[in-house]
Write a protein that holds these residues in place. Structure first.
Motif, mmCIF file in Angstrom:
data_model
loop_
_atom_site.group_PDB
_atom_site.id
_atom_site.type_symbol
_atom_site.label_atom_id
_atom_site.label_comp_id
_atom_site.label_asym_id
_atom_site.label_seq_id
_atom_site.Cartn_x
_atom_site.Cartn_y
_atom_site.Cartn_z
ATOM 1 N N GLY A 101 5.810 25.070 -13.468
ATOM 2 C CA GLY A 101 6.996 24.631 -12.739
ATOM 3 C C GLY A 101 7.162 25.395 -11.448
ATOM 4 O O GLY A 101 6.350 26.270 -11.111
ATOM 5 N N TYR A 102 8.233 25.099 -10.738
ATOM 6 C CA TYR A 102 8.397 25.616 -9.383
ATOM 7 C C TYR A 102 9.691 26.404 -9.195
ATOM 8 O O TYR A 102 10.063 26.711 -8.061
ATOM 9 C CB TYR A 102 8.331 24.457 -8.378
ATOM 10 C CG TYR A 102 7.201 23.510 -8.665
ATOM 11 C CD1 TYR A 102 5.871 23.949 -8.616
ATOM 12 C CD2 TYR A 102 7.444 22.191 -9.039
ATOM 13 C CE1 TYR A 102 4.823 23.092 -8.914
ATOM 14 C CE2 TYR A 102 6.396 21.326 -9.330
ATOM 15 C CZ TYR A 102 5.088 21.779 -9.270
ATOM 16 O OH TYR A 102 4.056 20.934 -9.578
ATOM 17 N N ASP A 103 10.371 26.746 -10.286
ATOM 18 C CA ASP A 103 11.571 27.571 -10.184
ATOM 19 C C ASP A 103 11.196 29.018 -9.880
ATOM 20 O O ASP A 103 10.088 29.473 -10.217
ATOM 21 C CB ASP A 103 12.381 27.519 -11.477
ATOM 22 C CG ASP A 103 13.090 26.188 -11.679
ATOM 23 O OD1 ASP A 103 13.247 25.449 -10.685
ATOM 24 O OD2 ASP A 103 13.478 25.885 -12.823
ATOM 25 N N VAL A 104 12.129 29.743 -9.274
ATOM 26 C CA VAL A 104 11.910 31.152 -8.951
ATOM 27 C C VAL A 104 13.106 31.966 -9.442
ATOM 28 O O VAL A 104 14.190 31.437 -9.670
ATOM 29 C CB VAL A 104 11.705 31.378 -7.440
ATOM 30 C CG1 VAL A 104 10.511 30.596 -6.939
ATOM 31 C CG2 VAL A 104 12.952 30.995 -6.661
ATOM 32 N N SER A 105 12.874 33.257 -9.595
ATOM 33 C CA SER A 105 13.946 34.180 -10.000
ATOM 34 C C SER A 105 13.803 35.465 -9.196
ATOM 35 O O SER A 105 12.715 36.034 -9.109
ATOM 36 C CB SER A 105 13.829 34.498 -11.503
ATOM 37 O OG SER A 105 14.729 35.519 -11.866
ATOM 38 N N LEU A 106 14.913 35.928 -8.625
ATOM 39 C CA LEU A 106 14.884 37.127 -7.791
ATOM 40 C C LEU A 106 15.803 38.224 -8.303
ATOM 41 O O LEU A 106 15.787 39.332 -7.783
ATOM 42 C CB LEU A 106 15.255 36.774 -6.349
ATOM 43 C CG LEU A 106 14.301 35.803 -5.646
ATOM 44 C CD1 LEU A 106 14.828 35.451 -4.267
ATOM 45 C CD2 LEU A 106 12.905 36.384 -5.557
ATOM 46 N N SER A 107 16.606 37.932 -9.307
ATOM 47 C CA SER A 107 17.536 38.930 -9.829
ATOM 48 C C SER A 107 16.803 40.139 -10.401
ATOM 49 O O SER A 107 17.197 41.281 -10.185
ATOM 50 C CB SER A 107 18.435 38.301 -10.895
ATOM 51 O OG SER A 107 19.335 39.252 -11.406
ATOM 52 N N GLY A 108 15.721 39.887 -11.144
ATOM 53 C CA GLY A 108 14.959 40.990 -11.731
ATOM 54 C C GLY A 108 14.302 41.865 -10.687
ATOM 55 O O GLY A 108 14.216 43.090 -10.849
ATOM 56 N N LEU A 109 13.832 41.259 -9.607
ATOM 57 C CA LEU A 109 13.233 42.022 -8.507
ATOM 58 C C LEU A 109 14.275 42.939 -7.886
ATOM 59 O O LEU A 109 14.007 44.120 -7.631
ATOM 60 C CB LEU A 109 12.680 41.064 -7.459
ATOM 61 C CG LEU A 109 12.269 41.671 -6.117
ATOM 62 C CD1 LEU A 109 11.156 42.690 -6.300
ATOM 63 C CD2 LEU A 109 11.841 40.574 -5.141
ATOM 64 N N LYS A 110 15.447 42.405 -7.639
ATOM 65 C CA LYS A 110 16.532 43.200 -7.068
ATOM 66 C C LYS A 110 16.845 44.406 -7.968
ATOM 67 O O LYS A 110 17.001 45.539 -7.488
ATOM 68 C CB LYS A 110 17.763 42.316 -6.903
ATOM 69 C CG LYS A 110 18.978 42.997 -6.320
ATOM 70 C CD LYS A 110 20.165 42.047 -6.357
ATOM 71 C CE LYS A 110 20.535 41.734 -7.795
ATOM 72 N NZ LYS A 110 21.671 40.779 -7.889
ATOM 73 N N THR A 111 16.916 44.158 -9.279
ATOM 74 C CA THR A 111 17.193 45.238 -10.235
ATOM 75 C C THR A 111 16.075 46.271 -10.228
ATOM 76 O O THR A 111 16.326 47.483 -10.307
ATOM 77 C CB THR A 111 17.364 44.663 -11.645
ATOM 78 O OG1 THR A 111 18.458 43.730 -11.637
ATOM 79 C CG2 THR A 111 17.654 45.760 -12.662
ATOM 80 N N ALA A 112 14.835 45.811 -10.108
ATOM 81 C CA ALA A 112 13.689 46.727 -10.095
ATOM 82 C C ALA A 112 13.738 47.658 -8.889
ATOM 83 O O ALA A 112 13.403 48.851 -8.994
ATOM 84 C CB ALA A 112 12.381 45.935 -10.104
ATOM 85 N N VAL A 113 14.151 47.143 -7.748
ATOM 86 C CA VAL A 113 14.249 47.978 -6.544
ATOM 87 C C VAL A 113 15.327 49.046 -6.736
ATOM 88 O O VAL A 113 15.121 50.226 -6.418
ATOM 89 C CB VAL A 113 14.566 47.107 -5.302
ATOM 90 C CG1 VAL A 113 14.791 48.000 -4.080
ATOM 91 C CG2 VAL A 113 13.427 46.133 -5.037
ATOM 92 N N VAL A 114 16.473 48.642 -7.269
ATOM 93 C CA VAL A 114 17.574 49.590 -7.491
ATOM 94 C C VAL A 114 17.150 50.677 -8.477
ATOM 95 O O VAL A 114 17.406 51.873 -8.261
ATOM 96 C CB VAL A 114 18.821 48.847 -7.994
ATOM 97 C CG1 VAL A 114 19.898 49.843 -8.420
ATOM 98 C CG2 VAL A 114 19.359 47.913 -6.917
#
Length: 335
Positions: free
Chosen positions: A206-219
């Motif tokens: 599929g073509y959905d994306v998720s960026l919340s986990g990336l943001k948490t990883a940076v923090v």
């Protein structure tokens, strides 16, 4: 054929005039960046009030720059969604007033569709079928434009939009607002491969994306360094974070294009101004033999020209709106 376009979906009061679908006559933007900068994000009530103050002067200036008056305009187009409901109401109310007072056709425009169709002002007719990545502060969507002229959404973010993620991490890093341009500038001094931040859903079907986990990883990465008494290299953090976002967006969009048999890609929306995203798309599309259409940076961010261009297309197709036109903060792109 002149179309006046009004855009007030978020924090830019913008008006543009387009002639015969492809010729830009004017594009005027009254920015609210300084109003929202102290809050690190857009405050809806502040945005709506600022639109009320700025809209009529912005319309006047756009008409002057276009060398025409309201009597010369053939139709009034306005963003009716998606966006902030209070902000949308200001633009739609003004557009309905102008259309009624001057006996002009009214056209309701989808904000996301307009981001795609603004490319025709610099690249000519957008020949379907094609894929488009619409990426901004509030949206990250992969769509297809079919031979029938209709849009289909293929994938979207399931949480944070790319622009929202940029703003949040920029704020955490102590950078300015809006965060996207600040991270873009800082990332040019860093190593995009210095830190292995996650690429969520990159290999998923599929073509959905998720960026919340990336943001948490940076923090979490920054907090670990702080706990250990170590100073982070902020340029490397910015570059690695940006690269993670770009990787997923490029991979998902090109996969969608390949799977759907689409030979052209449009990169659109405010985040399409990001230099790394533009460079990576150019490289990847070149390698895949895909045509790439990217508006110039001034036409990527919210603007009235994109509403006028999309409105001109709708006018040519006979799609007019009644004076009872309402707003829809969650207006879908499909259709």
């Amino acid at each position: 054929m002149l179309v006046l376009g009004i855009e007030t979906s978020c924090d830019e009061t913008a008006v543009g005039v387009v002639e015969d679908r492809f010729t830009l006559r004017s594009n005027v933007i009254a920015s609210q960046v300084e109003l929202h900068a102290p809050y690190g994000g857009v405050v809806p009530e502040v945005a709506a009030r600022a639109h009320l103050e700025a809209l009529l002067p912005t319309i006047d200036r756009a008409l002057v720059e276009a060398g025409c008056g309201l009597s010369d305009v053939d139709a009034v187009a306005v963003t009716s969604g998606p966006g902030l409901i209070g902000a949308l109401l200001v633009g739609v109310s003004a557009a309905k007033g102008l259309a009624l007072a001057h006996d002009k056709p009214l056209i309701g425009v989808n904000h996301l569709r307009a981001h795609v169709e603004v490319a025709q002002l610099e690249h000519g007719e957008l020949e379907p079928p094609l894929a488009a990545l619409v990426v901004s502060g509030g949206h990250t969507s992969i769509v297809a434009l079919g031979e029938d002229g209709r849009f289909r959404q293929l994938g979207a973010t399931i949480d944070d939009a790319a622009g929202e993620a940029f703003d949040k991490i920029a704020r955490f890093l102590g950078l300015g607002y809006p965060g996207g341009p600040e991270i873009d500038r800082l990332a040019r001094q860093g190593d995009p491969h210095a830190i292995a931040f996650p690429r969520a859903m990159r290999a998923d079907p599929g073509y959905d994306v998720s960026l919340s986990g990336l943001k948490t990883a940076v923090v979490r990465y920054l907090r670990r360094l702080e706990a250990a008494g170590q100073e982070p290299d902020l340029a490397d953090v910015a570059a690695s974070f940006q690269e993670a976002i770009v990787d997923v967006q490029v991979d998902k969009t090109l996969r969608a294009a390949a799977d759907q048999g689409l030979e052209r890609v449009v990169l659109a929306g405010g985040v399409a101004a990001n230099s790394r995203l533009r460079a990576r798309f150019a490289e990847a599309c070149g390698q895949a033999g895909l045509g790439l259409l990217v508006p110039s940076v001034p036409l990527c961010t919210d603007n009235g020209a994109m509403v006028a261009a999309s409105g001109a297309n709708l006018l040519a197709a006979g799609h007019l709106a009644p004076l009872e036109l309402g707003v829809d903060p969650n207006l879908p792109l499909a259709g």
